[in-house]
Design a protein around this motif. Structure first.
Motif, PDB file in Angstrom:
ATOM      1  N   THR A 265       0.836  -1.202   0.000  1.00 30.99           N
ATOM      2  CA  THR A 265       0.000   0.000   0.000  1.00 30.99           C
ATOM      3  C   THR A 265       0.869   1.250   0.000  1.00 30.99           C
ATOM      4  O   THR A 265       0.645   2.189  -0.780  1.00 30.99           O
ATOM      5  CB  THR A 265      -0.915  -0.001   1.247  1.00 30.99           C
ATOM      6  N   MET A 268       2.848   1.634  -3.455  1.00 28.31           N
ATOM      7  CA  MET A 268       1.989   2.036  -4.574  1.00 28.31           C
ATOM      8  C   MET A 268       1.501   3.474  -4.400  1.00 28.31           C
ATOM      9  O   MET A 268       1.404   4.236  -5.376  1.00 28.31           O
ATOM     10  CB  MET A 268       0.806   1.069  -4.710  1.00 28.31           C
ATOM     11  N   ASN A 269       1.216   3.877  -3.166  1.00 27.27           N
ATOM     12  CA  ASN A 269       0.834   5.279  -2.922  1.00 27.27           C
ATOM     13  C   ASN A 269       1.988   6.220  -3.267  1.00 27.27           C
ATOM     14  O   ASN A 269       1.790   7.292  -3.844  1.00 27.27           O
ATOM     15  CB  ASN A 269       0.425   5.488  -1.457  1.00 27.27           C
ATOM     16  N   ILE A 271       4.433   5.658  -5.422  1.00 32.94           N
ATOM     17  CA  ILE A 271       4.586   5.719  -6.886  1.00 32.94           C
ATOM     18  C   ILE A 271       3.470   6.569  -7.492  1.00 32.94           C
ATOM     19  O   ILE A 271       3.709   7.429  -8.366  1.00 32.94           O
ATOM     20  CB  ILE A 271       4.560   4.290  -7.483  1.00 32.94           C
ATOM     21  N   SER A 272       2.278   6.363  -7.010  1.00 37.74           N
ATOM     22  CA  SER A 272       1.131   7.106  -7.554  1.00 37.74           C
ATOM     23  C   SER A 272       1.307   8.614  -7.366  1.00 37.74           C
ATOM     24  O   SER A 272       0.990   9.417  -8.243  1.00 37.74           O
ATOM     25  CB  SER A 272      -0.130   6.614  -6.844  1.00 37.74           C
ATOM     26  N   ARG A 273       1.849   8.974  -6.215  1.00 40.02           N
ATOM     27  CA  ARG A 273       2.028  10.394  -5.877  1.00 40.02           C
ATOM     28  C   ARG A 273       3.229  11.014  -6.606  1.00 40.02           C
ATOM     29  O   ARG A 273       3.147  12.103  -7.165  1.00 40.02           O
ATOM     30  CB  ARG A 273       2.236  10.496  -4.360  1.00 40.02           C
ATOM     31  N   GLU A 274       4.356  10.290  -6.613  1.00 49.06           N
ATOM     32  CA  GLU A 274       5.609  10.868  -7.112  1.00 49.06           C
ATOM     33  C   GLU A 274       5.924  10.499  -8.566  1.00 49.06           C
ATOM     34  O   GLU A 274       6.595  11.260  -9.256  1.00 49.06           O
ATOM     35  CB  GLU A 274       6.782  10.410  -6.230  1.00 49.06           C
ATOM     36  N   PRO A 276       3.548   8.982 -11.187  1.00 51.67           N
ATOM     37  CA  PRO A 276       2.285   8.382 -11.649  1.00 51.67           C
ATOM     38  C   PRO A 276       2.401   7.641 -12.980  1.00 51.67           C
ATOM     39  O   PRO A 276       1.694   6.656 -13.197  1.00 51.67           O
ATOM     40  CB  PRO A 276       1.345   9.599 -11.750  1.00 51.67           C
ATOM     41  N   LEU A 279       3.009   3.918 -12.534  1.00 54.62           N
ATOM     42  CA  LEU A 279       2.072   3.112 -11.750  1.00 54.62           C
ATOM     43  C   LEU A 279       1.512   1.906 -12.514  1.00 54.62           C
ATOM     44  O   LEU A 279       1.529   0.783 -11.978  1.00 54.62           O
ATOM     45  CB  LEU A 279       0.939   3.982 -11.215  1.00 54.62           C
ATOM     46  N   PRO A 280       1.045   2.080 -13.750  1.00 53.52           N
ATOM     47  CA  PRO A 280       0.492   0.906 -14.441  1.00 53.52           C
ATOM     48  C   PRO A 280       1.498  -0.231 -14.563  1.00 53.52           C
ATOM     49  O   PRO A 280       1.144  -1.407 -14.448  1.00 53.52           O
ATOM     50  CB  PRO A 280       0.093   1.466 -15.814  1.00 53.52           C
ATOM     51  N   GLU A 283       1.781  -1.956 -11.244  1.00 50.35           N
ATOM     52  CA  GLU A 283       0.583  -2.751 -10.946  1.00 50.35           C
ATOM     53  C   GLU A 283       0.583  -4.055 -11.736  1.00 50.35           C
ATOM     54  O   GLU A 283       0.172  -5.096 -11.244  1.00 50.35           O
ATOM     55  CB  GLU A 283      -0.678  -1.930 -11.255  1.00 50.35           C
TER      56      GLU A 283
END
Ligand code: SF4
Length: 341
Positions: A265, A268-269, A271-274, A276, A279-280, A283
């Motif tokens: 968690t 991934m947060n 990566i999503s924040r810094e 993006p 991210l795919p 995932e």
């Protein structure tokens, strides 16, 4: 249970969990805010050594601290903070539990006639040489106890402070055997700054390895973990392996990042924040705990070729999780490297 009802005794980790559950980490009114802006909560422990099942290279673990101000984003131990009702994100790196009586408890355990002098792994849940060790010296004093009890030890760290304890590490080496695994996932400066915000520079860690081996201590490097997209390119792995060889490391091992529970968690947060755009890909690669075996194996040959090129001994039996998390069934296959780009 509020801590102020405990009188003069230090709270146990269970007291801490109950307090945080009731009022959040802010309810830890006894935690001391220090200059590094982390809060340190002293606790007492009932046992020091934790038995481990299913690990081929050690039977016991020891962790004087819980939480780690090194704050590596990939750290698998983040998820363990949930045991204290704290989150695997900021609280893992900013609320540190300090087992202030661990050395006395350890000495009693090592003194038991039933103690078989089985190998103990130090630093399995957090770094034993994170900065606060300079104040408490719990790791150093634990090694003094191990030397007295002629108990073999392995230790994993990212802290160059380990060189402070060359003398006691040498005592353990002579008494029973001691191996130091310095964790240096990469020498790439951008990746280091991004992924390991509270750690010493990688070359400082490698210089510590040199100092330890010069002192006669069996010390080497774990490139752990290799993080896809950040440290996994061939050029970065080759630069890292060359630097490891240049600093007299006695061995090298590596593993590939895995993600589970609160660590997943948090990562991934992050990566999503810094990052993006990445991210795919993460995932997809981490649809499960481990990156696909084919992906890992594809790069295994590359790492081995580089290790051989620079004359580094492979450490196939290195405590494979850097901080020695209990291994999954295919973790032995984690002794690999792989490329993202
Ligand atoms: S990987 Fe090691 S040094 Fe980094 S936060 Fe986790 S325990 Fe600390």
């Amino acid at each position: 249970m509020p801590l102020f009802e405990l009188g003069s005794r230090k709270p146990t980790t269970r007291d801490i969990a109950l307090t945080v559950k009731a009022g959040g980490a802010e309810a830890l009114t006894g935690a001391e805010l220090r200059a590094d802006e982390a809060r340190y909560q002293e606790v007492s422990c009932k046992s020091a050594l934790n038995p481990v099942k299913g690990m081929p290279f050690f039977n016991w673990t020891l962790n004087a601290y819980r939480g780690c101000t090194h704050g590596c984003h990939y750290c698998f131990a983040r998820r363990y903070h949930a045991q204290f009702e704290m989150n695997a994100g900021d609280e893992f790196a900013s609320v540190i539990l300090v087992k202030v009586n661990i050395v006395e408890v350890l000495a009693r355990e090592l003194d038991r006639p039933s103690w078989q002098r089985e190998k103990v792994a130090v630093g399995t849940a957090t770094d034993p040489y994170q900065p606060i060790e300079g104040h408490y010296k719990l790791t150093r004093r634990s090694f003094e106890a191990f030397a007295r009890a002629r108990t073999p030890v392995s230790l994993v760290t990212k802290g160059p402070m380990v060189v402070r304890d060359r003398d006691v590490l040498l005592d353990v080496t002579r008494a029973a055997g001691c191996t130091v695994y310095m964790s240096v996932p990469t020498v790439d400066e951008d990746a280091w700054r991004t992924l390991e915000p509270g750690t010493a520079h990688p070359l400082q860690r490698l210089r510590a390895v040199r100092e330890l081996t010069d002192a006669g201590i069996n010390a080497g490097v774990l490139m752990a973990p290799i993080v896809p997209g950040f440290t996994s390119s061939r050029s970065k792995i080759e630069r890292t392996i060359k630097a490891i060889a240049d600093h007299g490391s006695r061995f090298v091992g590596c593993n590939v990042m895995h993600l589970q529970g609160g660590t997943r968690t948090h990562f991934m947060n992050f990566i999503s924040r810094e990052f993006p755009a990445m991210l795919p890909r993460f995932e997809k690669l981490y649809a499960r705990k481990f990156a696909p075996a084919t992906y890992r194996k594809e790069a295994q040959a590359m790492v081995r070729v580089l290790q051989d090129r620079y004359g580094l001994t492979r450490r196939e039996d290195a405590d494979s999780s850097a901080a020695a998390e209990p291994a999954g069934p295919d973790q032995a296959a984690e002794q690999v490297g792989f490329a993202w780009d």
